[in-house]
Write a protein that holds these residues in place. Structure first.
Motif, PDB file in Angstrom:
ATOM      1  N   PHE A 222       0.733  -1.052  -0.039  1.00  0.00           N
ATOM      2  CA  PHE A 222       0.032  -0.037   0.018  1.00  0.00           C
ATOM      3  C   PHE A 222       0.886   1.184   0.034  1.00  0.00           C
ATOM      4  O   PHE A 222       1.994   1.258   0.903  1.00  0.00           O
TER       5      PHE A 222
ATOM      6  N   MET B 220      -5.971  -1.823  -6.740  1.00  0.00           N
ATOM      7  CA  MET B 220      -7.005  -1.614  -6.060  1.00  0.00           C
ATOM      8  C   MET B 220      -8.478  -1.819  -6.639  1.00  0.00           C
ATOM      9  O   MET B 220      -9.478  -1.850  -6.404  1.00  0.00           O
TER      10      MET B 220
ATOM     11  N   VAL C 181      -9.256  -0.431   2.767  1.00  0.00           N
ATOM     12  CA  VAL C 181      -9.066  -1.566   1.776  1.00  0.00           C
ATOM     13  C   VAL C 181     -10.439  -2.171   1.676  1.00  0.00           C
ATOM     14  O   VAL C 181     -11.157  -2.673   0.612  1.00  0.00           O
TER      15      VAL C 181
END
Length: 783
Positions: free
Chosen positions: A652, A670, A711
């Motif tokens: 990330f 993502m 997330v």
């Protein structure tokens, strides 16, 4: 809005095909902008040529909403008349107008269609112009490499077609692109050539634009005298220019240039530059008012008011800010109105009118909400949303806290503390939306119910970090209790950074003093309250640097915090589905990599990890070359899994486009993860749990930690189990296996299951160090 199929022309059909690739909320925005009768269907008595002239007139007045409607109508009518050359010109103007309104995604679609149209016609000049505009749009959308490549390609086409004016315009745009990359020498060269070409073609507005831009580059290079000379020269040329929006906008840019110079100079030169900035803003506002360009007028008065605010000329600044607000309201321009309401709030706070200041701040935030997504595209640095917009929310929260402390009754204090929390919730949602740059946050907020109350044995801990202190709002037993922690944002951040850095060092206990210090700051003040309610679970809603650390290894001098409580974290209460729906029969899709691939190291413990999960849960397993994105998609389409477990490298980063999970055949971004898990969106219940057992965020990167925290929201899952840093050790597989064993017990929560797994590892002599067990976070729904 519905439209009969036979009314859809080729433009409409092409754009609708493109719309299929975008989120539904965006489809509605674009459909309104391009397909509504008010937007594109012309009045029968107005010719297409008149519509173009009308659009240009609106543009010069700064009335971009009406300009967009006129250009849309003209494009539609030109197509009806089978005049594709003029249709392309109208679409180019529409795209430019959409960028002026901040509607960059819509502009991108229009330009992509225009390029296809012009390439079909073989019009090299218009193709080049459309590609240049698209390059600029991509730069704003943070797609720098593609944007610069398009600008260069466009410039090459324009040179081939011997279009000196177009070359000059594209050189100016390319200069802007180099500035975003901090390539100031290349930017100055592009602006200089643009200026010379524009002057030779008597294109004075373009020449002035390039000259102003070169002044800002000189400012970046700390060439103060050069910057002053360039701004002065541009200002002189604008004084003799005809009254128009571009003239007023140019004066605003010069005024901002002078203002930046004021901050870099001192003495008589600083005073002279401040006077020039004030006069230039005044001239811009006056000129804009004379042509009824209310939006630009608002910026003129507003920027002048801000200049006086910095000079502590409070009353004059207040009056100018009122003028700016009136002009913005006249134009219905929310992108400027929120700025001036915020400025008014700051000024009223400074002069002690706190109640009026609160109202101004609240109006500013209310005005910002509908436009915050488009506004976010203007921020070039990953952290700039927090730095640019964040202070507005935190300044209001600070005022409300002071108001609450002076409230005469506990009931009023509680209501105000709830307002404080809701204010910061608004910022958290906006910041997460800025990170993901899509509608996942709004979709989540629309789907779930806000948490009002939780079990009496669960405490929600809500830190709010102000520059001079930290406030902890603890929700427990239906009441919010406020704890003021006397530590500045700078000192807290430094302590957190040191703790995180030392926490990952497995061979030392140097983390312990920081663990104890942070416990004393953040937990010890509320200990009596937690004991009174016999709290079992702590739900943290961390902010800033606190997102980068786990709370479990905080230490009271005897025990770790995880030895006392189960824990969870969430990016925001309005983003958390706290429904305690039973788990029912759990089916799992588990995927992972043990082999080295794409330059990433092997994960030898993953094979045993997935084998253990297969024994515990029914479902499907994809390992190594079976774990390809298409195969994962196929599996998720045919089965309704409750849990998706991904045991593979994941990173990330500060930018969402750099964040990914590693599949055997490539990186799972993502957005792609959102699409895959989105296959479950039409089920009665969403995905219950997404587990990422080998992901990591960089120490000290608050923005990357924000992506990890969000997330589950991005993927549309109720909960996520993820790691703050990577543990390439059997300890990771052990804790995962124990967690899933505990999860089979319906009487315990996910947070409790994770705690039991962490305590099991903590009891192992080889794994007592928190670097092994603490990076696992239960995110969002903890039940």
């Amino acid at each position: 809005m519905k439209q009969c199929p036979h009314m859809l022309n080729s433009t409409s059909r092409f754009l609708i095909a493109w719309l299929a690739h975008f989120p539904r909320i965006f489809v509605f925005v674009l459909a309104f902008a391009l397909f509504s009768p008010n937007a594109i269907l012309p009045a029968s008595e107005v010719s297409s040529a008149q519509l173009l002239i009308q659009g240009e007139s609106f543009s010069q007045q700064g009335n971009f909403e009406e300009a967009a409607r006129s250009f849309s109508a003209a494009a539609h009518q030109f197509e009806t008349e089978e005049n594709p050359q003029q249709q392309g010109q109208a679409l180019l103007r529409l795209a430019h107008t959409l960028t002026q309104l901040g509607q960059f995604l819509q502009a991108q679609l229009v330009l992509e269609f225009t390029i296809t149209l012009e390439q079909t016609l073989g019009d090299l000049a218009t193709t080049s112009l459309a590609m240049g505009q698209l390059g600029n749009v991509l730069l704003v959308l943070d797609k720098h490499d593609k944007g610069i490549a398009l600008l260069r390609q466009s410039l090459e086409l324009a040179r081939q077609d011997t279009q000196p004016l177009l070359v000059a315009s594209l050189l100016n745009d390319l200069g802007n692109a180099w500035v975003t990359q901090k390539e100031y020498d290349q930017a100055m060269a592009a602006y200089t050539e643009s200026y010379a070409l524009a002057q030779s073609e008597d294109a004075h507005p373009l020449a002035v634009r390039a000259l102003i831009n070169s002044g800002f580059v000189a400012l970046h290079q700390h060439s103060i005298d050069d910057a002053v000379e360039r701004f002065n020269q541009a200002r002189g040329q604008l004084r003799i220019a005809p009254p128009a929006h571009d003239t007023a906008a140019g004066l605003l840019s010069i005024g901002n240039g002078y203002t930046d110079l004021v901050r870099q100079t001192s003495g008589p030169q600083q005073q002279n530059l401040a006077m020039q900035a004030a006069q230039t803003f005044h001239d811009a506002a006056t000129l804009a008012a004379s042509i009824e360009d209310w939006r630009t007028e608002s910026y003129g008065w507003g920027f002048l008011g801000h200049l006086y605010e910095e000079e502590e000329r409070w009353e004059e600044s207040l009056e100018l800010t009122r003028r700016a607000i009136l002009a913005s309201q006249r134009m219905h321009a929310p992108e400027s109105l929120y700025r001036w309401e915020w400025q008014m709030g700051r000024l009223l706070r400074t002069v002690g009118q706190h109640d009026q200041a609160i109202l101004s701040y609240q109006r500013a935030i209310y005005t910002l909400q509908p436009i915050r997504r488009e506004l976010a595209f203007g921020f070039k640095e990953p952290s700039s949303f927090r730095q640019t917009i964040g202070p507005m929310f935190f300044e209001l929260a600070d005022l409300l806290i002071k108001q609450g402390e002076a409230a005469p009754e506990a009931k009023i204090q509680q209501a105000i503390l709830l307002q404080v929390r809701n204010t910061i919730e608004g910022f958290k949602a906006a910041e997460l939306q800025d990170y993901f740059k899509d509608d996942c946050v709004e979709a989540t907020q629309a789907r779930i119910q806000t948490i009002d109350q939780v079990s009496t044995n669960t405490a929600i801990i809500y830190p709010i970090i102000f520059p001079d202190r930290t406030e902890l709002l603890v929700s427990l037993g239906g009441t919010i209790t406020q704890f003021t922690i006397p530590i500045s944002e700078k000192d807290l951040t430094q302590s957190v950074r040191s703790f995180r850095r030392l926490l990952e060092k497995r061979t030392t206990r140097q983390y312990l003093p920081h663990a104890q210090s942070l416990y004393d700051l953040l937990i010890r003040p509320m200990e009596p309250l937690l004991e009174k309610f016999q709290v079992e679970t702590l739900v943290f809603v961390p902010d800033g640097a606190l997102r980068t650390i786990p709370m479990g290894p905080l230490h009271d001098g005897t025990k770790f915090l995880i030895e006392k409580y189960a824990m969870a974290t969430t990016p925001g209460l309005t983003l958390t589905d706290a429904d305690s729906t039973g788990r029912g029969e759990l089916r799992m899709l588990s995927v992972g990599l043990t082999e080295a691939t794409q330059g990433f190291s092997p994960l030898p413990n993953v094979k045993g990890e997935l084998a253990a999960l297969t024994r515990l849960y029914d479902g499907e397993t994809l390992l190594n070359d079976e774990f390809v994105i298409s195969r994962m998609e196929e599996s998720m389409k045919k089965e309704q899994f409750s849990i998706v477990h991904i045991a593979s490298h994941g990173k990330f980063e500060a930018k969402v486009e750099d964040s990914f999970l590693l599949a055997f055949d490539g990186k799972l971004t993502m957005n792609r993860l959102d699409e895959l898990v989105g296959l479950f969106q039409f089920r009665d219940t969403p995905l219950d749990l997404l587990t990422l057992s080998a992901c990591e965020t960089a120490a000290g990167d608050d923005r990357a930690a924000l992506g990890l925290a969000g997330v589950a929201i991005k993927a549309g899952a109720r909960s996520a189990l993820a790691t703050l840093w990577f543990i390439n050790d059997k300890a990771s597989s052990d804790i995962i296996e124990t967690f899933y064993k505990e999860l089979k017990n319906p009487s315990i929560s996910k947070a409790q299951a994770l705690r039991h797994a962490q305590l099991t590892l903590l009891a192992h002599p080889a794994y007592r160090h928190p670097s092994y067990w603490s990076p696992f976070l239960m995110i969002n729904n903890w039940l």
